[in-house]
Motif scaffolding. Structure first.
Motif, short mmCIF file in Angstrom:
data_model
loop_
_atom_site.label_atom_id
_atom_site.label_comp_id
_atom_site.label_asym_id
_atom_site.label_seq_id
_atom_site.Cartn_x
_atom_site.Cartn_y
_atom_site.Cartn_z
N VAL A 1 0.86 -1.30 -0.12
CA VAL A 1 0.04 -0.02 0.06
C VAL A 1 0.77 1.25 -0.08
O VAL A 1 1.86 1.21 0.83
CB VAL A 1 -1.00 0.08 1.26
CG1 VAL A 1 -1.82 1.24 1.38
CG2 VAL A 1 -1.79 -1.33 1.47
N ARG A 2 0.78 1.99 -0.94
CA ARG A 2 1.18 3.40 -0.77
C ARG A 2 0.44 4.58 0.03
O ARG A 2 -0.44 4.67 -0.15
CB ARG A 2 1.31 4.06 -2.26
CG ARG A 2 2.39 3.22 -3.06
CD ARG A 2 2.79 4.03 -4.30
NE ARG A 2 1.99 3.48 -5.57
CZ ARG A 2 2.28 2.43 -6.18
NH1 ARG A 2 3.38 1.55 -6.05
NH2 ARG A 2 1.49 1.99 -7.12
N GLU B 1 2.52 11.94 5.53
CA GLU B 1 1.89 12.49 6.73
C GLU B 1 0.78 11.35 7.52
O GLU B 1 0.69 11.16 8.72
CB GLU B 1 0.96 13.67 6.40
CG GLU B 1 0.12 14.11 7.57
CD GLU B 1 -0.85 15.27 7.31
OE1 GLU B 1 -1.75 15.63 7.86
OE2 GLU B 1 -0.41 16.23 6.32
N LEU B 2 0.31 10.58 6.56
CA LEU B 2 -0.67 9.65 7.07
C LEU B 2 0.24 8.44 7.44
O LEU B 2 -0.24 7.90 8.62
CB LEU B 2 -1.48 8.90 5.79
CG LEU B 2 -2.55 7.68 6.28
CD1 LEU B 2 -3.41 8.15 7.61
CD2 LEU B 2 -3.38 7.13 5.11
N HIS B 3 1.38 8.05 7.24
CA HIS B 3 2.28 7.04 7.78
C HIS B 3 2.75 7.83 8.80
O HIS B 3 2.77 6.88 9.94
CB HIS B 3 3.34 6.85 6.81
CG HIS B 3 4.30 5.98 7.43
ND1 HIS B 3 5.35 5.92 8.09
CD2 HIS B 3 4.39 4.20 7.14
CE1 HIS B 3 5.88 4.89 8.47
NE2 HIS B 3 5.31 4.14 8.00
N GLU B 4 2.97 8.97 9.06
CA GLU B 4 3.58 9.45 10.34
C GLU B 4 2.34 9.29 11.46
O GLU B 4 2.80 9.00 12.62
CB GLU B 4 4.06 10.86 9.86
CG GLU B 4 5.37 10.89 9.23
CD GLU B 4 5.68 12.30 8.99
OE1 GLU B 4 4.81 13.23 9.09
OE2 GLU B 4 7.00 12.60 8.53
N ARG B 5 1.30 9.49 10.96
CA ARG B 5 0.08 9.29 12.02
C ARG B 5 -0.12 8.18 12.60
O ARG B 5 -0.26 7.95 13.73
CB ARG B 5 -1.17 10.14 11.45
CG ARG B 5 -1.23 11.64 11.25
CD ARG B 5 -2.32 12.27 10.43
NE ARG B 5 -3.64 11.96 10.86
CZ ARG B 5 -4.64 11.94 10.40
NH1 ARG B 5 -4.67 12.10 8.80
NH2 ARG B 5 -5.94 11.46 10.86
N LEU B 6 -0.04 7.26 11.59
CA LEU B 6 -0.05 5.73 11.85
C LEU B 6 1.01 5.39 12.90
O LEU B 6 0.58 4.68 13.85
CB LEU B 6 -0.14 4.76 10.72
CG LEU B 6 -1.46 5.02 9.70
CD1 LEU B 6 -1.25 4.35 8.38
CD2 LEU B 6 -2.63 4.30 10.53
N ALA B 7 2.20 5.83 12.35
CA ALA B 7 3.39 5.37 13.35
C ALA B 7 3.13 5.86 14.89
O ALA B 7 3.44 5.17 15.76
CB ALA B 7 4.71 5.80 12.77
N ALA B 8 2.66 7.26 15.12
CA ALA B 8 2.42 7.72 16.29
C ALA B 8 1.32 6.89 16.89
O ALA B 8 1.64 6.70 18.11
CB ALA B 8 2.06 9.30 16.16
N LEU B 9 0.18 6.61 16.15
CA LEU B 9 -0.66 5.85 16.99
C LEU B 9 -0.16 4.51 17.23
O LEU B 9 -0.50 3.84 18.52
CB LEU B 9 -2.01 5.66 16.18
CG LEU B 9 -2.83 6.73 16.08
CD1 LEU B 9 -3.78 6.33 14.95
CD2 LEU B 9 -3.41 7.31 17.09
#
Length: 52
Positions: free
Chosen positions: A9-10, A14-22
């Motif tokens: 999945v690409r 910013e979304l990846h950073e938010r997922l990583a923080a969660l």
């Protein structure tokens, strides 16, 4: 053992950073966080912070 399907999945950075923080907050891997969020979204059950 559960069967698994591997996908690529690409994501926008910013979304990846938010997922990583969660994931860090919930002490999960990013993959586990994505699976958890998809399960919550698809089953309609409330989100929790417990690791799967």
């Amino acid at each position: 053992m559960d069967e698994e399907k591997r996908i690529t999945v690409r994501l926008p950075l910013e979304l990846h950073e938010r997922l990583a923080a969660l994931a860090k907050r919930d002490r999960r891997s990013v993959n586990s966080e994505i699976v958890h969020l998809l399960e919550v979204a698809l089953t309609g059950r409330p989100a929790d912070t417990e690791s799967p």
